[in-house]
Design an enzyme around this catalytic site. Structure first.
Site, PDB file in Angstrom:
ATOM      1  N   HIS A  28      -9.007 -47.471  56.358  1.00 20.70           N
ATOM      2  CA  HIS A  28      -9.285 -47.026  54.982  1.00 20.70           C
ATOM      3  C   HIS A  28      -9.559 -48.192  54.036  1.00 20.70           C
ATOM      4  CE1 HIS A  28      -8.299 -42.663  55.243  1.00 20.70           C
ATOM      5  NE2 HIS A  28      -7.762 -43.085  56.372  1.00 20.70           N
ATOM      6  N   ASP A  39     -11.878 -52.936  47.384  1.00 21.22           N
ATOM      7  CA  ASP A  39     -11.375 -51.598  47.691  1.00 21.22           C
ATOM      8  C   ASP A  39     -12.154 -51.035  48.866  1.00 21.22           C
ATOM      9  OD1 ASP A  39      -9.819 -49.290  47.240  1.00 21.22           O
ATOM     10  OD2 ASP A  39     -10.104 -49.447  45.067  1.00 21.22           O
TER      11      ASP A  39
HETATM   12  P1  ADQ Z   1      -5.884 -45.959  47.501  1.00 21.66           P
HETATM   13  O1  ADQ Z   1      -5.792 -47.447  47.414  1.00 21.66           O
HETATM   14  O2  ADQ Z   1      -4.656 -45.208  47.174  1.00 21.66           O
HETATM   15  O3  ADQ Z   1      -6.422 -45.490  48.933  1.00 21.66           O
HETATM   16  P2  ADQ Z   1      -8.013 -44.459  45.916  1.00 21.66           P
HETATM   17  O4  ADQ Z   1      -9.092 -44.074  46.862  1.00 21.66           O
HETATM   18  O5  ADQ Z   1      -8.525 -44.949  44.607  1.00 21.66           O
HETATM   19  O6  ADQ Z   1      -7.093 -45.590  46.453  1.00 21.66           O
HETATM   20  O7  ADQ Z   1      -7.041 -43.224  45.572  1.00 21.66           O
HETATM   21  C1  ADQ Z   1      -6.623 -42.286  46.492  1.00 21.66           C
HETATM   22  C2  ADQ Z   1      -6.144 -41.015  45.770  1.00 21.66           C
HETATM   23  O8  ADQ Z   1      -4.992 -41.255  44.984  1.00 21.66           O
HETATM   24  C3  ADQ Z   1      -7.204 -40.432  44.834  1.00 21.66           C
HETATM   25  O9  ADQ Z   1      -7.338 -39.058  45.106  1.00 21.66           O
HETATM   26  C4  ADQ Z   1      -6.643 -40.666  43.445  1.00 21.66           C
HETATM   27  O10 ADQ Z   1      -6.980 -39.675  42.502  1.00 21.66           O
HETATM   28  C5  ADQ Z   1      -5.149 -40.689  43.681  1.00 21.66           C
HETATM   29  N1  ADQ Z   1      -4.531 -41.558  42.645  1.00 21.66           N
HETATM   30  C6  ADQ Z   1      -4.782 -42.861  42.447  1.00 21.66           C
HETATM   31  N2  ADQ Z   1      -4.084 -43.314  41.384  1.00 21.66           N
HETATM   32  C7  ADQ Z   1      -3.393 -42.259  40.889  1.00 21.66           C
HETATM   33  C8  ADQ Z   1      -2.501 -42.080  39.779  1.00 21.66           C
HETATM   34  N3  ADQ Z   1      -2.218 -43.087  38.980  1.00 21.66           N
HETATM   35  N4  ADQ Z   1      -1.979 -40.851  39.596  1.00 21.66           N
HETATM   36  C9  ADQ Z   1      -2.306 -39.836  40.406  1.00 21.66           C
HETATM   37  N5  ADQ Z   1      -3.135 -39.925  41.462  1.00 21.66           N
HETATM   38  C10 ADQ Z   1      -3.677 -41.121  41.709  1.00 21.66           C
HETATM   39  C11 ADQ Z   1      -6.909 -46.093  50.155  1.00 21.66           C
HETATM   40  C12 ADQ Z   1      -7.954 -47.205  49.985  1.00 21.66           C
HETATM   41  C13 ADQ Z   1      -9.157 -46.690  49.204  1.00 21.66           C
HETATM   42  C14 ADQ Z   1      -9.738 -45.450  49.861  1.00 21.66           C
HETATM   43  C15 ADQ Z   1      -8.640 -44.422  50.142  1.00 21.66           C
HETATM   44  C16 ADQ Z   1      -9.164 -43.251  50.968  1.00 21.66           C
HETATM   45  O11 ADQ Z   1      -7.379 -48.334  49.340  1.00 21.66           O
HETATM   46  O12 ADQ Z   1     -10.163 -47.708  49.118  1.00 21.66           O
HETATM   47  O13 ADQ Z   1     -10.716 -44.866  49.031  1.00 21.66           O
HETATM   48  O14 ADQ Z   1      -7.564 -45.008  50.864  1.00 21.66           O
HETATM   49  O15 ADQ Z   1      -9.752 -43.704  52.150  1.00 21.66           O
END
Ligand code: ADQ
Length: 464
Positions: free
Chosen positions: A154, A362
């Site tokens: 991921h 990311d």
């Molecule tokens: P994350 O680093 O967690 O995931 P991201 O893809 O931005 O990053 O977010 C994942 C989920 O968490 C999204 O649905 C988002 O809405 C939710 N989220 C993030 N911040 C939040 C907050 N403050 N409150 C509530 N919900 C929140 C990892 C990788 C990413 C990749 C994902 C999926 O780092 O690059 O996109 O996995 O593969």
């Protein structure tokens, strides 16, 4: 039809009140055919378990193992999140390598393998997720498991010059090649992986061809993750009229509204974003009193020292910006470290004229896609997106910035705040079309087709 077995660090157990996250939603069609999902329970026990507890829910069964406190520290806090995470996000200065942590990483992966091997049927397709579990395929093979096993990363990957910082770098690459399929989010990550294969193992890959390693083919490809954009758009429309949506609307009082939604993580580039907002108020005084920026930064990995340090830095920066620019009836920056429900987030995104997604690195960044999905097509907001997020490979109609340059972020904020409606609509239409093409469902379908051996190298199913 083969059963799909998902393995990931955490399991979204309904009994723990877990909300359906991205992967759960993406996999819902798969689950209809019956599936098993194995991962850590979130509980600490005297010993790490090597047999799983089963939580049957009908079509989708969960299997969980508990970890000992020592294994949790070494495997999760240590090697996974203080070595692999910073390394793969290009932050070698934050890497804290410790041989005992590395041992813990191996032994927890072996525990997962033992627990899983007991539950497997011969034709199960095993789909392993993320950097916590890289050695799992090798550990399963050592137990005689013959099933097809795929791995999806991921997070980003790094070129050989950065990867060589990792003690046991070559070993980790070999562990990745023990899978039948290795998937990345973006072409850049695949490219960097190929650079490592060339440099460490002298393997040159012909584009579109599998890699041959120790006499076996390994499919390596990109499988960009997406969201169910239309469902999120509906949720956003509905939520904008909810109580929380209404409270937000009232509180903004006609000002322009910018939003950032992230985990509180150093890879997300939050200090630079805050700094950029400070410059905005300094360099473009016309925005003073007229813009409100809401940053929702859900606390994450609080056991890792670097995350505690980041939180202090953001507390300080937000205080400084508000102290300097606020007026008695206007607070420029609203900063909260609590998580917000998905429905409320969707509604908040819809109200925001600007969506700020400025990570230093990311894998994909799903918030960028959620922000686009949530917009009102008749009056859409503008996405400001880091070129170092996987999402930027596709979402080129966003305002693309370099997250290491706060002043470039400032200029993008200004451009987004004053962008005319026609241009906003034009950019949004193209972005929305893209996020509807690469979805959560297409991601799962393409990966599982590759894993089942029914896909060509382009990810399209063959006619068999
Ligand atoms: P994350 O680093 O967690 O995931 P991201 O893809 O931005 O990053 O977010 C994942 C989920 O968490 C999204 O649905 C988002 O809405 C939710 N989220 C993030 N911040 C939040 C907050 N403050 N409150 C509530 N919900 C929140 C990892 C990788 C990413 C990749 C994902 C999926 O780092 O690059 O996109 O996995 O593969």
């Amino acid at each position: 039809m083969a059963r799909v077995v998902i393995v990931s660090n955490r399991v979204p157990l309904p009994s723990k009140g877990a909300k359906a996250g991205g992967l759960t939603v993406a996999l819902k069609d798969v689950f209809k055919q019956g599936a098993l999902w194995l991962g850590w329970s979130g509980e600490l026990a005297a010993e790490t378990a090597t047999s799983a507890k089963i939580h049957a829910t009908g079509k989708l069964d969960f299997a969980t193992i508990d970890l000992s406190e020592q294994d949790y520290r070494r495997f999760y806090v240590g090697f996974a999140n203080s070595v692999l995470w910073p390394l793969l996000h290009f932050q070698p200065g934050l890497l804290e390598f410790d041989r005992e942590d590395f041992e813990g990483y191996l032994s927890v992966n072996r525990a997962y393998a033992k627990a899983l091997a007991e539950l497997l049927r011969p034709d199960d397709l095993i789909w392993v997720h993320d950097y916590h579990l890289i050695p799992l395929a090798e550990a399963l093979r050592a137990l005689g498991v013959k099933n097809r096993i795929g791995f999806f990363l991921h997070v980003p990957f790094v070129p050989a010059s950065v990867f060589s910082i990792l003690p046991s770098a070559e070993w980790l690459l070999r562990m990745m090649l023990a899978y039948d399929v290795v998937g990345f989010q973006a072409r850049q990550h695949l490219h960097d992986f190929e650079d490592c294969l060339r440099n460490f193992l002298n393997i040159a890959r012909q584009s579109g061809e599998p890699i041959w390693f120790e006499g076996r083919p390994v499919i390596v490809d990109t499988f960009p993750i997406g969201i169910d954009s239309r469902a999120f758009a509906r949720q956003a429309k509905k939520a904008a009229g909810s109580i929380a949506g209404h409270r937000l609307f009232e509180s903004i009082a006609g000002r322009s509204f910018m939003i950032g939604v992230d985990r509180l993580d150093y890879s997300k580039g939050l200090p630079n974003r805050f700094e950029a907002f400070g410059y905005l108020l300094d360099r473009f005084p016309e925005h003073r009193m007229h813009v409100t920026y809401l940053q929702i930064a859900a606390r994450s990995r609080e056991d890792v020292t670097e995350y505690q340090r980041l939180k202090h830095e953001l507390d300080r920066l937000s205080g400084e910006i508000n102290g300097r620019y606020a007026d008695f009836d206007w607070q420029p920056l609203r900063y909260m470290t609590r998580a917000v429900s998905r429905a409320n987030l969707a509604g908040f995104h819809r109200q925001a004229r600007v969506g700020l997604v400025t990570p230093l690195r990311d894998g994909m960044n799903l918030v960028a896609k959620e922000y686009v999905a949530a917009q009102d097509p008749e009056d859409p907001g503008v996405l400001v997106l880091s070129r170092l997020a996987g999402a930027a490979e596709d979402l080129t109609e966003a305002i693309i910035i370099n997250p290491y340059d706060p002043e470039e972020i400032t200029e993008a904020m200004h451009a987004a705040l004053i962008m005319p409606l026609d241009e906003r609509k034009d950019r949004h239409e193209k972005l929305f079309e893209k996020i509807c093409r690469t979805t959560a469902a297409s991601y799962c379908r393409d990966f599982l087709n590759a894993l089942a051996g029914t896909a060509t190298s382009t990810g399209m199913p063959t006619s068999q």
